[in-house]
Scaffold this motif. Structure first.
Motif, PDB file in Angstrom:
ATOM      1  N   THR A 171      97.703  17.613  63.931  1.00  0.00           N
ATOM      2  CA  THR A 171      98.479  16.546  63.316  1.00  0.00           C
ATOM      3  C   THR A 171      99.596  17.111  62.431  1.00  0.00           C
ATOM      4  O   THR A 171      99.443  18.172  61.809  1.00  0.00           O
ATOM      5  CB  THR A 171      97.561  15.611  62.513  1.00  0.00           C
ATOM      6  OG1 THR A 171      98.246  14.404  62.211  1.00  0.00           O
ATOM      7  CG2 THR A 171      97.079  16.264  61.219  1.00  0.00           C
ATOM      8  N   ALA A 172     100.713  16.432  62.385  1.00  0.00           N
ATOM      9  CA  ALA A 172     101.929  16.949  61.752  1.00  0.00           C
ATOM     10  C   ALA A 172     101.698  17.362  60.300  1.00  0.00           C
ATOM     11  O   ALA A 172     101.136  16.603  59.505  1.00  0.00           O
ATOM     12  CB  ALA A 172     103.037  15.902  61.822  1.00  0.00           C
ATOM     13  N   LYS A 173     102.130  18.578  59.972  1.00  0.00           N
ATOM     14  CA  LYS A 173     102.062  19.141  58.623  1.00  0.00           C
ATOM     15  C   LYS A 173     100.641  19.163  58.057  1.00  0.00           C
ATOM     16  O   LYS A 173     100.444  19.260  56.846  1.00  0.00           O
ATOM     17  CB  LYS A 173     102.987  18.366  57.671  1.00  0.00           C
ATOM     18  CG  LYS A 173     104.454  18.419  58.076  1.00  0.00           C
ATOM     19  CD  LYS A 173     105.329  17.643  57.109  1.00  0.00           C
ATOM     20  CE  LYS A 173     106.796  17.683  57.565  1.00  0.00           C
ATOM     21  NZ  LYS A 173     107.674  16.905  56.658  1.00  0.00           N
ATOM     22  N   GLY A 174      99.651  19.033  58.948  1.00  0.00           N
ATOM     23  CA  GLY A 174      98.264  19.050  58.495  1.00  0.00           C
ATOM     24  C   GLY A 174      97.862  17.805  57.743  1.00  0.00           C
ATOM     25  O   GLY A 174      96.786  17.765  57.122  1.00  0.00           O
ATOM     26  N   THR A 175      98.681  16.751  57.795  1.00  0.00           N
ATOM     27  CA  THR A 175      98.369  15.527  57.059  1.00  0.00           C
ATOM     28  C   THR A 175      98.344  14.287  57.951  1.00  0.00           C
ATOM     29  O   THR A 175      97.464  13.451  57.823  1.00  0.00           O
ATOM     30  CB  THR A 175      99.388  15.308  55.929  1.00  0.00           C
ATOM     31  OG1 THR A 175     100.723  15.276  56.490  1.00  0.00           O
ATOM     32  CG2 THR A 175      99.314  16.424  54.898  1.00  0.00           C
ATOM     33  N   GLY A 199     103.521  11.434  67.799  1.00  0.00           N
ATOM     34  CA  GLY A 199     102.404  12.355  67.749  1.00  0.00           C
ATOM     35  C   GLY A 199     102.790  13.749  68.212  1.00  0.00           C
ATOM     36  O   GLY A 199     103.621  13.899  69.112  1.00  0.00           O
ATOM     37  N   VAL A 200     102.210  14.755  67.587  1.00  0.00           N
ATOM     38  CA  VAL A 200     102.403  16.120  68.067  1.00  0.00           C
ATOM     39  C   VAL A 200     101.962  16.216  69.529  1.00  0.00           C
ATOM     40  O   VAL A 200     102.499  16.993  70.309  1.00  0.00           O
ATOM     41  CB  VAL A 200     101.613  17.113  67.183  1.00  0.00           C
ATOM     42  CG1 VAL A 200     101.651  18.517  67.775  1.00  0.00           C
ATOM     43  CG2 VAL A 200     102.182  17.127  65.769  1.00  0.00           C
ATOM     44  N   CYS A 201     100.991  15.391  69.903  1.00  0.00           N
ATOM     45  CA  CYS A 201     100.500  15.361  71.283  1.00  0.00           C
ATOM     46  C   CYS A 201     101.494  14.694  72.226  1.00  0.00           C
ATOM     47  O   CYS A 201     101.302  14.704  73.445  1.00  0.00           O
ATOM     48  CB  CYS A 201      99.168  14.625  71.344  1.00  0.00           C
ATOM     49  SG  CYS A 201      99.265  12.880  70.863  1.00  0.00           S
ATOM     50  N   GLY A 202     102.542  14.082  71.662  1.00  0.00           N
ATOM     51  CA  GLY A 202     103.521  13.368  72.479  1.00  0.00           C
ATOM     52  C   GLY A 202     103.327  11.872  72.476  1.00  0.00           C
ATOM     53  O   GLY A 202     104.096  11.137  73.093  1.00  0.00           O
ATOM     54  N   GLY A 226      93.856  24.864  71.716  1.00  0.00           N
ATOM     55  CA  GLY A 226      95.073  24.184  71.298  1.00  0.00           C
ATOM     56  C   GLY A 226      96.204  25.189  71.200  1.00  0.00           C
ATOM     57  O   GLY A 226      95.999  26.393  71.328  1.00  0.00           O
ATOM     58  N   ALA A 227      97.393  24.688  70.934  1.00  0.00           N
ATOM     59  CA  ALA A 227      98.567  25.552  70.902  1.00  0.00           C
ATOM     60  C   ALA A 227      98.975  25.958  69.493  1.00  0.00           C
ATOM     61  O   ALA A 227      99.848  26.791  69.309  1.00  0.00           O
ATOM     62  CB  ALA A 227      99.748  24.844  71.575  1.00  0.00           C
ATOM     63  N   LYS A 228      98.348  25.364  68.486  1.00  0.00           N
ATOM     64  CA  LYS A 228      98.710  25.657  67.096  1.00  0.00           C
ATOM     65  C   LYS A 228      98.394  27.108  66.753  1.00  0.00           C
ATOM     66  O   LYS A 228      97.351  27.631  67.133  1.00  0.00           O
ATOM     67  CB  LYS A 228      97.935  24.719  66.172  1.00  0.00           C
ATOM     68  CG  LYS A 228      98.363  24.746  64.719  1.00  0.00           C
ATOM     69  CD  LYS A 228      97.582  23.680  63.961  1.00  0.00           C
ATOM     70  CE  LYS A 228      97.946  23.665  62.492  1.00  0.00           C
ATOM     71  NZ  LYS A 228      97.204  22.602  61.771  1.00  0.00           N
ATOM     72  N   PRO A 229      99.272  27.793  66.040  1.00  0.00           N
ATOM     73  CA  PRO A 229      99.018  29.181  65.652  1.00  0.00           C
ATOM     74  C   PRO A 229      97.701  29.311  64.879  1.00  0.00           C
ATOM     75  O   PRO A 229      97.315  28.417  64.138  1.00  0.00           O
ATOM     76  CB  PRO A 229     100.219  29.516  64.764  1.00  0.00           C
ATOM     77  CG  PRO A 229     101.299  28.596  65.216  1.00  0.00           C
ATOM     78  CD  PRO A 229     100.615  27.326  65.594  1.00  0.00           C
ATOM     79  N   GLY A 230      97.051  30.441  65.059  1.00  0.00           N
ATOM     80  CA  GLY A 230      95.795  30.698  64.365  1.00  0.00           C
ATOM     81  C   GLY A 230      94.599  30.800  65.286  1.00  0.00           C
ATOM     82  O   GLY A 230      93.549  31.321  64.907  1.00  0.00           O
ATOM     83  N   ARG A 231      94.764  30.343  66.535  1.00  0.00           N
ATOM     84  CA  ARG A 231      93.636  30.363  67.450  1.00  0.00           C
ATOM     85  C   ARG A 231      93.396  31.754  68.054  1.00  0.00           C
ATOM     86  O   ARG A 231      92.381  31.948  68.724  1.00  0.00           O
ATOM     87  CB  ARG A 231      93.824  29.308  68.545  1.00  0.00           C
ATOM     88  CG  ARG A 231      93.699  27.894  67.993  1.00  0.00           C
ATOM     89  CD  ARG A 231      93.887  26.824  69.042  1.00  0.00           C
ATOM     90  NE  ARG A 231      93.768  25.494  68.456  1.00  0.00           N
ATOM     91  CZ  ARG A 231      92.645  24.796  68.366  1.00  0.00           C
ATOM     92  NH1 ARG A 231      91.528  25.307  68.835  1.00  0.00           N
ATOM     93  NH2 ARG A 231      92.631  23.596  67.813  1.00  0.00           N
ATOM     94  N   LEU A 254      90.889  22.711  58.859  1.00  0.00           N
ATOM     95  CA  LEU A 254      89.931  21.624  58.682  1.00  0.00           C
ATOM     96  C   LEU A 254      90.598  20.283  58.959  1.00  0.00           C
ATOM     97  O   LEU A 254      91.813  20.134  58.822  1.00  0.00           O
ATOM     98  CB  LEU A 254      89.364  21.661  57.269  1.00  0.00           C
ATOM     99  CG  LEU A 254      88.517  22.891  56.932  1.00  0.00           C
ATOM    100  CD1 LEU A 254      88.023  22.821  55.495  1.00  0.00           C
ATOM    101  CD2 LEU A 254      87.343  23.033  57.889  1.00  0.00           C
ATOM    102  N   PRO A 255      89.822  19.268  59.362  1.00  0.00           N
ATOM    103  CA  PRO A 255      90.392  17.955  59.673  1.00  0.00           C
ATOM    104  C   PRO A 255      91.133  17.337  58.495  1.00  0.00           C
ATOM    105  O   PRO A 255      90.645  17.343  57.359  1.00  0.00           O
ATOM    106  CB  PRO A 255      89.150  17.124  60.045  1.00  0.00           C
ATOM    107  CG  PRO A 255      88.149  18.120  60.514  1.00  0.00           C
ATOM    108  CD  PRO A 255      88.374  19.323  59.659  1.00  0.00           C
ATOM    109  N   ALA A 256      92.311  16.777  58.771  1.00  0.00           N
ATOM    110  CA  ALA A 256      93.109  16.136  57.725  1.00  0.00           C
ATOM    111  C   ALA A 256      92.438  14.876  57.200  1.00  0.00           C
ATOM    112  O   ALA A 256      92.732  14.432  56.089  1.00  0.00           O
ATOM    113  CB  ALA A 256      94.495  15.804  58.270  1.00  0.00           C
ATOM    114  N   PHE A 257      91.539  14.291  57.987  1.00  0.00           N
ATOM    115  CA  PHE A 257      90.897  13.046  57.581  1.00  0.00           C
ATOM    116  C   PHE A 257      89.641  13.269  56.723  1.00  0.00           C
ATOM    117  O   PHE A 257      88.974  12.309  56.348  1.00  0.00           O
ATOM    118  CB  PHE A 257      90.552  12.187  58.805  1.00  0.00           C
ATOM    119  CG  PHE A 257      89.799  12.916  59.891  1.00  0.00           C
ATOM    120  CD1 PHE A 257      88.432  13.099  59.825  1.00  0.00           C
ATOM    121  CD2 PHE A 257      90.489  13.407  60.996  1.00  0.00           C
ATOM    122  CE1 PHE A 257      87.747  13.770  60.834  1.00  0.00           C
ATOM    123  CE2 PHE A 257      89.816  14.076  62.007  1.00  0.00           C
ATOM    124  CZ  PHE A 257      88.437  14.253  61.919  1.00  0.00           C
TER     125      PHE A 257
END
Length: 544
Positions: A9-13, A19-22, A401-406, A510-513
């Motif tokens: 999710t955008a900016k972790g928030t 959506g980042v997912c499109g 996922g494609a986010k850096p860190g994986r 961690l989940p933003a929610f």
């Protein structure tokens, strides 16, 4: 728009524009409105159960509707318009039946009498005005717990839907979903009650995964260790990706004798271990890795591509004409295969495309280490632990996922000492699935348990080993290093919590929610923690 249900999710928030997912903002609004409509349907379903009225069509549709709000499904606004209208139609028809059975349909919650707008634009406006997530509760912590449960139910609905397709259902699942959806039309719940509902979601999901496991193994047999080629075979080709074993079976049947080789991608890889699937001679091998590389891999595939379950990314124009989807997946402009599952358009497209011009050998990977296989050598595993040949077990799995860190997960597996075993499942394994890690006493150090759908199998392995050592699962030399992306991972985490499993490391973020206070509850009660900055730090902490 506001959506924070996935890891990227955008900016972790939260995503607020697209959506980042499109996922477009209008679809996000329609998903919220559909969830709201299902709440209204659930209120009536609960009232029906009070007078002994259970409508299986309503139950099955509820799964489909909730599943449709998962990350990366069908982003066709018109489809959501149809789902919302059907939800309300089923609600109103069920009201009549409940009254006839002597029940009451007098509800104060507006969702029970929600009237959908006549136009698509009108529905989008209704969804935007609803502001569903932010209005779940004014209190940040209570809202967080409700989000955890709503998102968990989306994962639960996915697993329960897969199981139902294979003829496996249990009314306790439908009862929980309807009761919880109805409960969330109200406010004023306390922290303890909401924690209980979240834990109950995990408990019910264990039943759903048990049913899915029974459906898969009862239909296709228990997976057995199988070498899967990663290269290609000259000839026409179809690639199938996703999770749905039934779709794969139907595709294999419909392509028999047509000169087309079937290749898996992503979470379909473990299907090669099922006896009733691998018996097809044209079920050739696996192409590509996981979804973070789809943009590169799919244009290179010289055949037709079939998405099942949730579609991962919007296909580029360069290969969009070769992509087909089933069920709940895909984008509006793609060709969707209907409920009759007639794959003729896919087959015809594969025959029209060039296919592979020559055989290629890119090695192979080993799959098929479900609970039957692993527990079949449990005596060897137990003896190896007692003799200290095996020092520790790591379950490294979850979503990709494609986010850096994986890259953490690849490095972690590479750095695990040679006297440790690694179990893996779900698409997160494609960061390291082809690593050659050797064996311990003839048992491969890297054991592929299967899809994310096979988390039940991994849990049963852990429970059986704990029984053999006469200890609890938390006392085993076992550590869980998990990655998450979407809501099926959320409900699996809730399932682990419901079983009392502790010391889980979760990443890449961690989940933003999850609010800070709720996170503290998880840390205090389950010792759940984020992965460290480096694999070395976590390995040192775990192994000493």
């Amino acid at each position: 728009m506001f959506c924070n249900q996935c890891e990227q999710t955008a900016k972790g928030t939260g995503c607020t524009k697209i959506g980042v997912c499109g996922k477009p903002g209008d679809v996000a609004a329609l998903q919220d409105l559909l969830t709201y409509a299902v709440q209204g349907l659930s209120l009536v379903a609960v009232a029906g159960r009070k007078v002994g009225l259970i409508d299986n069509a309503v139950d099955r549709f509820s799964l489909e509707a909730i599943f449709s709000c998962l990350t990366n499904v069908d982003f066709d606004p018109v489809r959501f318009q149809e789902l919302i209208k059907k939800t309300v139609a089923l609600r109103d028809a069920l009201k009549v039946k409940v009254i006839a059975a002597g029940g009451s349909v007098d509800f104060s919650a507006p969702a029970a009498s929600f009237a959908p707008a006549a136009t698509l634009d009108g529905l989008i406006t209704q969804g935007q005005d609803l502001d569903f997530i932010n209005k779940l509760d004014e209190n940040e912590d209570l809202r967080s717990l409700k989000q955890i449960t709503v998102y968990g139910m989306r994962g639960l609905a996915a697993y329960a839907d897969h199981a139902a397709i294979l003829g496996q259902e249990d009314d306790s699942i439908y009862t929980y979903i309807h009761e919880t959806m109805a409960e969330f039309t109200k406010s004023g719940q306390g922290l303890e009650q909401l924690v209980g509902l979240a834990m109950k979601c995990g408990e019910v999901n264990l039943k759903a995964m048990e049913l899915l496991d029974a459906g898969n193994t009862g239909t296709y047999g228990h997976p057995t260790p199988t070498e899967v080629p990663l290269g290609a075979k000259a000839g026409k080709a179809i690639l199938i990706t996703g999770h749905d074993l039934r779709d794969l079976e139907l595709l294999l049947k419909q392509t028999e004798g047509k000169g087309i080789n079937i290749y898996t991608h992503g979470e379909m890889l473990p299907c090669h271990g099922y006896p009733e699937l691998k018996k097809y001679p044209h079920f050739h091998g696996h192409f590509g890795t996981a979804w973070q590389n789809q943009a590169k891999e799919f244009p290179e595939f010289p055949g037709a591509i079939l998405f099942t379950t949730n579609c991962i990314q919007k296909p580029a124009d360069s290969y969009k004409a070769n992509v087909f989807t089933t069920g709940l997946v895909g984008w509006p402009e793609l060709v969707h295969i209907g409920s009759d599952k007639d794959f003729t358009p896919v087959i015809n497209r594969a025959l029209a495309l060039p296919g592979f011009s020559a055989d290629t050998d890119k090695g192979s990977v080993l799959v098929g280490f479900g609970r039957n296989t692993v527990l079949g050598v449990a005596d060897k595993v137990i003896e190896a632990v007692k003799s200290k040949a095996i020092r520790h077990f790591f379950l490294v799995g979850g979503c990709d996922g494609a986010k850096p860190g994986r890259n953490y997960y690849t490095e972690f597996v590479e750095k695990v000492p040679n006297d440790c075993m690694i179990l893996t499942l779900a698409c997160g394994k494609f960061r390291f699935f082809d690593k050659k890690l050797g064996d311990i006493g003839g048992i491969p150090r890297l054991l592929d348990v299967g899809q994310c759908n096979d988390a039940y199998s991994a849990i049963q392995i852990a429970v059986a080993l704990a029984g053999a050592f006469e200890c609890g699962v938390n006392d085993l030399p076992l550590s869980m290093i998990l990655s998450w992306y979407e809501q099926k991972a959320v409900v699996i985490l809730l399932t682990l919590f419901s079983l009392g499993i502790k010391d889980i490391r979760l990443g890449p973020s961690l989940p933003a929610f999850i609010s800070p206070n709720v996170l503290n509850v998880l840390v205090e009660n389950f010792d759940c923690k984020p992965i460290a900055a480096t694999p070395e730090e976590d390995l040192k902490t775990i192994l000493g």
